[in-house]
Design an enzyme around this catalytic site. Structure first.
Site, PDB file in Angstrom:
ATOM      1  N   LYS B  61       0.401  -1.501   0.261  1.00 45.83           N
ATOM      2  CA  LYS B  61      -0.404  -0.320   0.142  1.00 45.83           C
ATOM      3  C   LYS B  61       0.629   1.174   0.117  1.00 45.83           C
ATOM      4  CE  LYS B  61      -3.961   1.751   2.654  1.00 45.83           C
ATOM      5  NZ  LYS B  61      -5.014   1.055   4.325  1.00 45.83           N
ATOM      6  N   SER B 143      -9.946   1.216   3.038  1.00 50.69           N
ATOM      7  CA  SER B 143      -8.885   2.086   1.928  1.00 50.69           C
ATOM      8  C   SER B 143      -8.068   1.223   1.565  1.00 50.69           C
ATOM      9  CB  SER B 143      -8.018   3.168   2.606  1.00 50.69           C
ATOM     10  OG  SER B 143      -7.411   2.410   3.560  1.00 50.69           O
ATOM     11  N   SER B 167     -10.053  -1.641   6.626  1.00 55.52           N
ATOM     12  CA  SER B 167      -9.250  -0.983   5.238  1.00 55.52           C
ATOM     13  C   SER B 167      -9.124  -1.515   5.129  1.00 55.52           C
ATOM     14  CB  SER B 167      -8.303   0.117   6.073  1.00 55.52           C
ATOM     15  OG  SER B 167      -9.178   1.350   5.953  1.00 55.52           O
TER      16      SER B 167
END
Lengths: 497, 514
Positions: B61, B143, B167
């Site tokens: 990420k 996310s 997330s």
């Protein structure tokens, strides 16, 4: 007695001054509080900066345990109670000197609370007072921010250095007392080894809270004077701020504004920095990256048992045991105010011998230190061991060597590079072993030969001038002769004829 | 629009460091490693002889620092931020021979649940996990949406995400992959850009549980650079508790089954009314057929803690993101207060600004007692309730830690109040794991993002495990009536990832048969 305060003017009679201090003292450890960057004071700007010090994304704080050890030692020597569980919090504000836009401090659970320091005659006060310590907390220092030729420059070398913030109760009543407190705290920090107390370089900084009130009336509104960086400036600021506040109350019906003020070091007057209404909301919040510090009682006990004797404790112990002046002890302390090596040296020399106290103090504090100073040498115990020094002093006392010889021995020891040996070896090496009696006789005869006039006069009964012949004997023997014995021999020689 | 296929050929991934703008189809990536870099990196770390992840391509990420790419957190304010060090989790992967094949898009700073809060120039991320004939682009969740999509389309072997309130788990559920949020304090956060320090966890997205658990054991190590990371001693204590518990479970005789002796609790608070997803009754039957006992449990503060999450996460975010705009990193060189204001106004997106304002408000002197302190209190209440329903005791609860200490609620400067240090107790008739759907629905179409009311219901499913610091994994469990994946969440006591894997494998097995 050090004082910079002017005698209070008539207008200030009948007023009470109330002072509390907040002291920021840099922790003398090898690294910053939460990073491995070195602490430096004179290196080029921004050379000791780790990712955490510049709030680099992804960086995390790692606490320096040595900073906590030194802070606990300091708190214990202030008589504080150590919080068994203390935590770190964030204090938020936007400014160039704080890259993360928050300072890590201890707002909710400080390391220690509730100590005290006593100030008395030794600190230059006529009447002793007790200053209570409200709390001691550990926090980060900010970066150095300067405006140079209109440009803002930031030096992150100081960013994140560990500080102790020590907060006193409003227990001081004069600028003099405030100055005495700071001096005493400086000596305490140096003794504990947690700080150098150096105000000139900003390693110790003082904020002062001051209010005035008519005696018998409640306390007045306080103002805070920020960033005072010498005891003289502290006292100067308090004197002028006291004057300003009294003037305000006597000339205005308006309430005094609570504000933060600074000191103009050129005029000695304080000026307003910001009023209370402008005070920032720091939005204190626990720092989740730092687990609570659990300090077990056993660790506190262990540190308590290693607490060194404080300078004022040493002075009172030694003055009550030996007939010596506190000033002389203070001289010895100041030569090494962290490890007390010079005081310890003297204590080894005197070895508990009460009759030797004053004499040995003269030999150490005056003769030995004086000689070292004259030749520009630093204190170094290896130059003349306490055992040897004691032997020398005892030898002078029992008359086996003269004072002059003793001084020569000391000079020899501090300047020669040869390893020190016993007193006898040194005397022999210097050719100063006392002369056997037959040699002395020869020397005396030689003196009489050299000074026939004086000898004649003595023979005629003018015995007073025999000291001249003794002096000559000493000169010929390079001080090795025993003066008392020489007199006897001379009388014997002159009177026999 | 053509739907992206599950396999994305390597040669179609461009190299370079700019956010990738796709011509034909949107990709989950922001940055993709060139073949040259991948080879060089694998070579550089080929020192150890027993590497477990050799040649495995792992995406990370965009909020995890990596030396060879900008760590932008999908935010304009960090668009030029190049880290000069690797996060600990990245280092651990590299040391096992893995190659970092790209950095994935995310909701800016992790704030969002559809990977739609993106800076200018970022293409949206479409969900590759649905049926091939479905052509309305759907959300990947967020996310960590980019990471989930990358795994689902097969362009990497596994991916790292971060999970603050769901997330990793939500995108895993939407995309039909496994998403593990390990226990808080087990995986180092060093090098992971903070959103909310007391909740942030590095999470793992993978095709199946065996890959997820392999990566978990690679990352599950003490790290002296993260003081919240637990020591080996604590890990050993947790492991001893686990071993003892499993022995006890298995001592009871009876018919054998994969989950013999396991007690699974379904929190009443997660049984949401239709049309929200529920646990398929066939799954419950299957678990029971595997000798597990499935019971209902009540966790009264489950719903109450949602506001606590919003307060804590936004308060911590307002603190952590205060550093951006200062000119110490990135390219922005603000000039004084006005410059800082401009940098922050232009650099942060709408959602981030909203949360920063909320967090700043929660921490202000007037609100602190009523918001932040109450949130800490609610979190502690929830943790106590969790402890009371698990059979296995919390291995470290008896050790007070910073995030458990509420400053005294009466006044903000009152004396310290040590948090309770009572030894954790286990509930003998309690459960080993909790089970509930990960999401209230399958992935919604991107054009129809959730109403705020549904968003609240959605958070209700993922946030409690974050507040509890518990391990929680979303496991693919078949598809919904629309043919899109659904995921089931399995959570357990702190440090008991093994129990989560055990029950998860049975669910995974059931899901494959659907």
């Amino acid at each position: 007695m050090p004082t910079t305060t002017k005698p209070s003017s008539r207008e200030e009679d009948g007023w009470q001054t109330v002072i509390g201090l907040e002291i920021h003292a840099q922790l003398k450890t090898g690294r910053k509080l939460f990073s491995n960057a070195k602490i430096s004071h004179h290196d080029p700007p921004n050379t000791h900066v780790e990712p955490f010090d510049r709030a680099y994304p992804g960086s995390l704080p790692v606490l320096d345990p040595e900073a906590i050890r030194l802070s606990i030692l300091t708190a214990l020597s202030l008589g504080c109670t150590i919080n068994p569980r203390s935590t770190f919090d964030r204090k938020h504000y936007f400014y160039h000197d704080i890259p993360a836009s928050y300072q890590i401090t201890q707002h909710y659970n400080p390391l220690a609370r509730g100590g005290r320091i006593r100030l008395d005659e030794m600190d230059g006060l006529e009447h002793p007072i007790e200053v209570n310590i409200e709390q001691l907390q550990v926090e980060q220092d900010t970066a150095k921010s300067q405006l140079i030729a209109g440009r803002r420059t930031i030096d992150l070398n100081r960013a994140g250095v560990g500080l102790m913030e020590i907060v006193t109760a409003p227990d001081m009543r004069s600028p003099n007392q405030a100055g005495a407190f700071v001096r005493k705290l400086q000596s305490l920090l140096r003794r504990v080894g947690s700080g150098d107390g150096d105000m000139e370089n900003g390693n110790l900084r003082v904020d002062a809270n001051i209010s005035v009130n008519r005696i018998g009336q409640p306390f007045g509104t306080r103002c805070e004077i920020k960033n005072l960086n010498s005891v003289r400036f502290l006292q100067q600021a308090l004197v002028s701020e006291r004057r300003r506040q009294i003037e305000h109350y006597t000339t205005s019906s308006q309430p005094l504004q609570q504000e933060t003020r600074g000191l103009d070091e050129t005029t000695g007057e304080t000026y307003s920095l910001r009023s209370k209404e402008d005070a920032e909301d720091y939005r204190y919040m626990p720092d989740s990256n730092l687990p609570a510090m659990i300090i077990p009682p056993s660790y506190i006990q262990q540190l308590q048992s290693t607490l060194p004797e404080m300078p004022w404790q040493t002075i009172s112990r030694l003055t009550s045991t030996y007939n010596i002046s506190s000033r002389d002890i203070a001289t010895l302390i100041n030569l090494d105010d962290q490890h007390f090596s010079v005081v310890r040296y003297w204590e080894d020399v005197v070895s508990g011998d009460k009759t030797l106290g004053k004499k040995s103090m003269n030999w150490v504090a005056h003769e030995l230190l004086g000689q070292l100073k004259r030749v520009g040498l630093d204190w170094n115990i290896d130059r003349i061991s306490p055992k040897l020094m004691r032997e020398v002093i005892l030898a002078v006392e029992d008359g086996s060597i003269t004072g002059t010889t003793a001084k020569t021995i000391i000079r020899h020891c501090i300047t020669s590079s040869s390893p020190q040996t016993s007193l006898n070896d040194i005397l022999e090496y210097l050719g100063m072993t006392s002369l056997p009696e037959e040699n002395l006789r020869e020397l005396c005869q030689e003196a009489i030969r050299r000074l026939p006039k004086e000898s004649e006069l003595i023979k005629k009964g003018n015995t007073k001038i025999i000291s001249r012949l003794i002096g000559e004997v000493m000169k010929i023997s390079s001080g090795r002769a025993d003066a008392k014995l020489a007199r006897e021999v001379l009388v014997d020689l002159l009177m026999k004829e | 629009m053509l739907h992206p296929t599950r396999r994305l050929l390597r040669h179609s991934l461009t190299s370079g460091r700019q956010p990738r703008v796709s011509v034909s189809q949107p990709t989950p990536y922001s940055w993709v490693a060139s073949d040259g870099l991948l080879e060089a990196e694998v070579k550089a770390y080929r020192a150890s002889t027993c590497q477990s992840l050799v040649q495995r391509h792992i995406a990370i990420k965009e909020n995890i620092t990596y030396r060879h790419a900008p760590t932008t957190c999908s935010s304009a304010i960090l668009k030029d931020f190049n880290s000069d060090y690797n996060a600990t989790c990245v280092e651990l992967l590299l040391h096992q021979g893995a190659a970092i094949c790209g950095q994935t898009k995310m909701d800016e700073f992790g704030m969002g649940s559809n990977t739609t809060h993106l800076p200018e120039g970022y293409t949206p991320v479409y969900n590759p996990g649905g049926p091939v004939d479905d052509d309305a682009p759907r959300s990947v969740g967020g996310s960590s949406g980019g990471s989930a999509a990358a795994v689902a389309e097969g362009s990497c072997w596994a991916a790292l995400g971060t999970d603050t309130g769901g997330s990793v788990r939500l995108p895993a559920s939407y995309c039909g992959v496994v998403g593990l949020k390990p226990s808080y304090r087990l995986i180092s956060r060093f090098g992971v850009v903070s959103y909310a320090d007391s909740l942030d966890c590095v999470g793992i997205l993978a095709r199946d549980i065996s890959i997820a658990s392999q990566i978990f054991s690679t990352l599950n190590h003490p790290d002296p650079r993260d003081m919240t990371n637990v020591s080996s001693v604590t890990r050993q204590r947790a492991h001893a508790l686990l071993v003892q518990h499993i022995e006890e479970i298995q001592r009871h005789g009876g018919p054998k089954g994969a989950l013999q002796g396991y007690r699974i609790g379904i929190p009443n608070q997660t049984r949401l009314p239709s049309p929200h997803l529920t646990i398929p009754s066939e799954l419950v039957s299957y678990l029971e057929s595997q000798r597990a006992t499935v019971v209902s449990v009540d966790i009264p503060s489950w719903t109450k803690t949602l506001p606590a999450y919003y307060v804590l996460a936004s308060a911590e975010a307002s603190s952590n993101l205060a550093r951006y705009g200062g000119g110490f990193f990135g390219s922005a060189q603000p000039d004084g207060e006005e410059g800082r204001r401009r940098v922050r106004t232009e650099g942060f997106g709408r959602e981030v600004k909203k949360r920063l304002l909320a967090g700043t408000y929660a921490l202000s002197a007037n609100q602190f007692d009523n918001t932040y302190l109450k949130a800490l209190y609610l979190r502690r209440t929830l943790r106590r309730e969790f402890d009371s329903i698990f059979r296995i005791p919390h291995p470290v609860r008896s050790y007070p830690s910073v995030y458990e200490s509420a400053p005294n609620s009466d006044t903000t400067s009152s004396p310290p109040r040590p948090s309770s240090t009572s030894t954790a107790t286990s509930a003998p008739d309690g459960v080993d794991v909790l089970l509930h759907p990960t999401a209230i629905s399958t992935a919604p179409p991107l054009s129809k993002t959730l109403s705020s009311e549904s968003e609240y219901a959605q958070d209700l499913l993922t946030v409690p495990a974050s507040l509890g610091g518990l391990p929680c994994m979303s496991v693919p469990a078949g598809v919904g009536s629309d043919g899109w994946p659904i995921g089931m969440s399995v959570s357990s006591q702190w440090g008991m990832e093994q129990l989560v894997f055990d029950v998860g494998r049975v669910i995974e097995q059931w899901g494959k048969g659907q």
